[in-house]
Design a protein around this motif. Structure first.
Motif, PDB file in Angstrom:
ATOM      1  N   GLU A  95       1.497  44.978  12.052  1.00  0.00           N
ATOM      2  CA  GLU A  95       1.535  45.137  13.506  1.00  0.00           C
ATOM      3  C   GLU A  95       1.038  46.512  13.942  1.00  0.00           C
ATOM      4  OE1 GLU A  95       4.922  42.943  15.859  1.00  0.00           O
ATOM      5  OE2 GLU A  95       5.777  43.989  14.132  1.00  0.00           O
ATOM      6  N   ASP A  96       0.260  46.509  15.010  1.00  0.00           N
ATOM      7  CA  ASP A  96      -0.165  47.758  15.628  1.00  0.00           C
ATOM      8  C   ASP A  96       0.984  48.316  16.459  1.00  0.00           C
ATOM      9  OD1 ASP A  96      -2.797  47.422  14.633  1.00  0.00           O
ATOM     10  OD2 ASP A  96      -3.366  46.234  16.386  1.00  0.00           O
ATOM     11  N   TRP A  98       2.291  49.925  19.849  1.00  0.00           N
ATOM     12  CA  TRP A  98       1.997  50.054  21.270  1.00  0.00           C
ATOM     13  C   TRP A  98       3.199  50.694  21.937  1.00  0.00           C
ATOM     14  CZ3 TRP A  98      -2.511  49.130  23.627  1.00  0.00           C
ATOM     15  CH2 TRP A  98      -3.437  48.329  22.973  1.00  0.00           C
ATOM     16  N   ASN A 111       2.964  41.382  25.533  1.00  0.00           N
ATOM     17  CA  ASN A 111       1.592  40.876  25.506  1.00  0.00           C
ATOM     18  C   ASN A 111       0.614  41.911  24.909  1.00  0.00           C
ATOM     19  OD1 ASN A 111       1.983  42.586  27.686  1.00  0.00           O
ATOM     20  ND2 ASN A 111       0.657  41.451  29.074  1.00  0.00           N
ATOM     21  N   ARG A 113      -1.787  41.655  22.851  1.00  0.00           N
ATOM     22  CA  ARG A 113      -3.181  41.193  22.770  1.00  0.00           C
ATOM     23  C   ARG A 113      -3.918  41.485  24.079  1.00  0.00           C
ATOM     24  NH1 ARG A 113      -6.495  41.747  19.523  1.00  0.00           N
ATOM     25  NH2 ARG A 113      -8.301  41.503  20.790  1.00  0.00           N
ATOM     26  N   GLN A 114      -3.252  41.266  25.217  1.00  0.00           N
ATOM     27  CA  GLN A 114      -3.886  41.567  26.508  1.00  0.00           C
ATOM     28  C   GLN A 114      -4.131  43.071  26.654  1.00  0.00           C
ATOM     29  OE1 GLN A 114      -1.034  39.595  29.079  1.00  0.00           O
ATOM     30  NE2 GLN A 114      -2.561  38.031  29.584  1.00  0.00           N
ATOM     31  N   ALA A 116      -4.618  45.131  24.144  1.00  0.00           N
ATOM     32  CA  ALA A 116      -5.710  45.448  23.220  1.00  0.00           C
ATOM     33  C   ALA A 116      -7.054  45.137  23.872  1.00  0.00           C
ATOM     34  CB  ALA A 116      -5.546  44.673  21.914  1.00  0.00           C
ATOM     35  N   ASP A 117      -7.147  43.983  24.511  1.00  0.00           N
ATOM     36  CA  ASP A 117      -8.389  43.612  25.200  1.00  0.00           C
ATOM     37  C   ASP A 117      -8.709  44.605  26.315  1.00  0.00           C
ATOM     38  OD1 ASP A 117      -8.558  41.397  23.534  1.00  0.00           O
ATOM     39  OD2 ASP A 117      -7.855  39.979  25.055  1.00  0.00           O
TER      40      ASP A 117
END
Length: 128
Positions: A95-96, A98, A111, A113-114, A116-117
């Motif tokens: 896991e990254d 955040w 969220n 992934r959102q 990251a995007d």
């Protein structure tokens, strides 16, 4: 408005591993001021040749300040409004990390992934 801290997972090897800090603030002109810092990690374990062979340079760390158009401010506000907090006492090895701080208690988003995007897209906009 928000401070974003990110670090690649423990499984991400050098020279790809990095830490990012991105401070974003709304300006009076309805633009989005940014302060971006990227530091590549664990490169001391590699030779100069190994780093260059992977397509990197020896000075990839980055520090940039500036502002982006109102569109980015709107995107950020939308993402913040859709983000819920979660408790992360310990990360899995893959896991990254955040940490988002909007002026209250820093938190891990549900969220990622959102986020990251979003950070990938805003980094691209900053570099362009």
């Amino acid at each position: 408005m928000i401070n974003i801290k990110f670090q690649t997972s423990a499984l991400q090897p050098a020279p790809y591993a990095y830490a990012l800090q991105l401070d974003l603030k709304e300006e009076k002109e309805k633009t989005l001021a940014y302060d971006l810092e990227i530091e590549f990690l664990d490169r001391d374990s590699l030779t100069e040749e190994e780093i260059l062979e992977e397509g990197f340079t020896l000075s990839d760390d980055l520090r940039l300040k500036g502002s982006l158009p109102q569109t980015w401010l709107e995107e950020l506000k939308t993402l913040i409004s859709r983000t819920e907090q979660t408790e992360k006492d310990e990360l899995e090895e893959n896991e990254d990390l955040w940490l988002l701080d909007t002026g209250k208690e820093p938190f891990y988003p549900k969220n990622p992934r959102q986020w990251a995007d979003f950070t990938e897209q805003i980094r691209q906009a900053i570099l362009e």
